[in-house]
Design a protein around this motif. Structure first.
Motif, mmCIF file in Angstrom:
data_model
loop_
_atom_site.group_PDB
_atom_site.id
_atom_site.type_symbol
_atom_site.label_atom_id
_atom_site.label_comp_id
_atom_site.label_asym_id
_atom_site.label_seq_id
_atom_site.Cartn_x
_atom_site.Cartn_y
_atom_site.Cartn_z
ATOM 1 N N UNK A 182 0.827 -1.206 0.000
ATOM 2 C CA UNK A 182 0.000 0.000 0.000
ATOM 3 C C UNK A 182 0.864 1.259 0.000
ATOM 4 N N UNK A 183 1.949 1.253 0.783
ATOM 5 C CA UNK A 183 2.849 2.414 0.814
ATOM 6 C C UNK A 183 3.471 2.667 -0.553
ATOM 7 N N UNK A 184 3.965 1.607 -1.198
ATOM 8 C CA UNK A 184 4.587 1.759 -2.514
ATOM 9 C C UNK A 184 3.588 2.264 -3.549
ATOM 10 N N UNK A 185 2.384 1.734 -3.510
ATOM 11 C CA UNK A 185 1.382 2.127 -4.501
ATOM 12 C C UNK A 185 0.847 3.535 -4.249
ATOM 13 N N UNK A 186 0.991 4.036 -3.020
ATOM 14 C CA UNK A 186 0.629 5.422 -2.724
ATOM 15 C C UNK A 186 1.730 6.386 -3.147
ATOM 16 N N UNK A 187 2.902 5.845 -3.458
ATOM 17 C CA UNK A 187 4.006 6.694 -3.885
ATOM 18 C C UNK A 187 5.066 6.908 -2.836
ATOM 19 N N UNK B 167 4.020 -15.869 -3.163
ATOM 20 C CA UNK B 167 3.936 -15.721 -4.620
ATOM 21 C C UNK B 167 2.612 -15.068 -5.028
ATOM 22 N N UNK B 168 1.543 -15.384 -4.322
ATOM 23 C CA UNK B 168 0.249 -14.782 -4.655
ATOM 24 C C UNK B 168 0.244 -13.279 -4.387
ATOM 25 N N UNK B 169 1.045 -12.844 -3.415
ATOM 26 C CA UNK B 169 1.122 -11.415 -3.126
ATOM 27 C C UNK B 169 1.916 -10.675 -4.208
ATOM 28 N N UNK B 170 2.909 -11.334 -4.781
ATOM 29 C CA UNK B 170 3.633 -10.738 -5.903
ATOM 30 C C UNK B 170 2.675 -10.512 -7.069
ATOM 31 N N UNK B 171 1.848 -11.505 -7.356
ATOM 32 C CA UNK B 171 0.875 -11.391 -8.436
ATOM 33 C C UNK B 171 -0.098 -10.253 -8.151
ATOM 34 N N UNK B 172 -0.549 -10.155 -6.925
ATOM 35 C CA UNK B 172 -1.473 -9.082 -6.544
ATOM 36 C C UNK B 172 -0.810 -7.710 -6.704
ATOM 37 N N UNK B 173 0.433 -7.593 -6.246
ATOM 38 C CA UNK B 173 1.162 -6.325 -6.354
ATOM 39 C C UNK B 173 1.327 -5.919 -7.821
ATOM 40 N N UNK B 174 1.758 -6.846 -8.656
ATOM 41 C CA UNK B 174 1.962 -6.548 -10.079
ATOM 42 C C UNK B 174 0.651 -6.177 -10.763
ATOM 43 N N UNK C 213 0.009 -2.485 -12.302
ATOM 44 C CA UNK C 213 -0.326 -2.363 -13.720
ATOM 45 C C UNK C 213 -1.653 -1.620 -13.899
ATOM 46 N N UNK C 214 -2.619 -1.886 -13.046
ATOM 47 C CA UNK C 214 -3.910 -1.215 -13.145
ATOM 48 C C UNK C 214 -3.760 0.294 -12.920
ATOM 49 N N UNK C 215 -2.956 0.678 -11.952
ATOM 50 C CA UNK C 215 -2.743 2.101 -11.690
ATOM 51 C C UNK C 215 -1.976 2.762 -12.830
ATOM 52 N N UNK C 216 -1.004 2.071 -13.392
ATOM 53 C CA UNK C 216 -0.244 2.630 -14.507
ATOM 54 C C UNK C 216 -1.128 2.794 -15.737
ATOM 55 N N UNK C 217 -1.985 1.820 -16.009
ATOM 56 C CA UNK C 217 -2.881 1.913 -17.164
ATOM 57 C C UNK C 217 -3.899 3.028 -16.983
ATOM 58 N N UNK C 218 -4.282 3.290 -15.754
ATOM 59 C CA UNK C 218 -5.212 4.376 -15.480
ATOM 60 C C UNK C 218 -4.510 5.726 -15.550
ATOM 61 N N UNK C 219 -3.200 5.710 -15.650
ATOM 62 C CA UNK C 219 -2.435 6.946 -15.736
ATOM 63 C C UNK C 219 -2.264 7.642 -14.406
ATOM 64 N N UNK C 220 -2.544 6.945 -13.336
ATOM 65 C CA UNK C 220 -2.480 7.564 -12.021
ATOM 66 C C UNK C 220 -1.080 7.625 -11.446
ATOM 67 N N UNK C 221 -0.236 6.653 -11.780
ATOM 68 C CA UNK C 221 1.094 6.665 -11.193
ATOM 69 C C UNK C 221 2.174 6.397 -12.234
ATOM 70 N N UNK C 222 2.766 7.449 -12.757
ATOM 71 C CA UNK C 222 3.950 7.211 -13.571
ATOM 72 C C UNK C 222 5.101 6.876 -12.625
ATOM 73 N N UNK C 223 6.099 6.221 -13.138
ATOM 74 C CA UNK C 223 7.262 5.923 -12.318
ATOM 75 C C UNK C 223 7.914 7.244 -11.946
#
Length: 111
Positions: free
Chosen positions: A20-25, A56-63, A67-77
């Motif tokens: 959650x922290x990483x995906x929040x930026x 391994x299931x958490x890696x899949x969830x994270x990826x 990917x969903x956030x990147x496709x939505x354009x919400x989080x560029x690297x």
């Protein structure tokens, strides 16, 4: 070495909090939005995310979430965005455009 169900739950909770922290930026200065940084932030071994390992299931969830956030354009690297921004600042400061200026003379002719 086997871990107990309580330890597994604790590990998953730490991983989800780090996710959650990483995906929040909230990315550490030396990290990226990747599995290595996720593992470091959760204080678990990176290899736990691969193959048939417990996380391994958490890696899949994270990826999937990343990917969903990147496709939505919400989080560029943020690192890539910073590189582009710094290139633009440097180009503006030096008066140089991104494309080379056209030559006014033709090479190989004498004038």
């Amino acid at each position: 070495m086997r871990i107990s169900a309580a330890q597994r739950t604790e590990n998953e909770n730490r991983i989800r909090a780090a996710m959650d922290r990483l995906l929040r930026g909230e990315i550490p200065g030396d990290g990226k939005r990747d599995i290595k940084t996720l593992a470091t932030g959760a204080a678990v071994d990176r290899t736990a995310f691969y193959g048939t390992r417990p996380c391994a299931h958490l890696r899949t969830e994270f990826e999937r979430r990343l990917q969903a956030l990147q496709q939505a354009g919400e989080i560029p690297d943020p690192r890539e965005a910073q590189i582009v921004r710094l290139r633009d600042v440097a180009a503006a400061a030096s008066g140089v455009s991104r494309l080379p200026a056209p030559r006014s003379t033709i090479i190989g002719t004498s004038s």
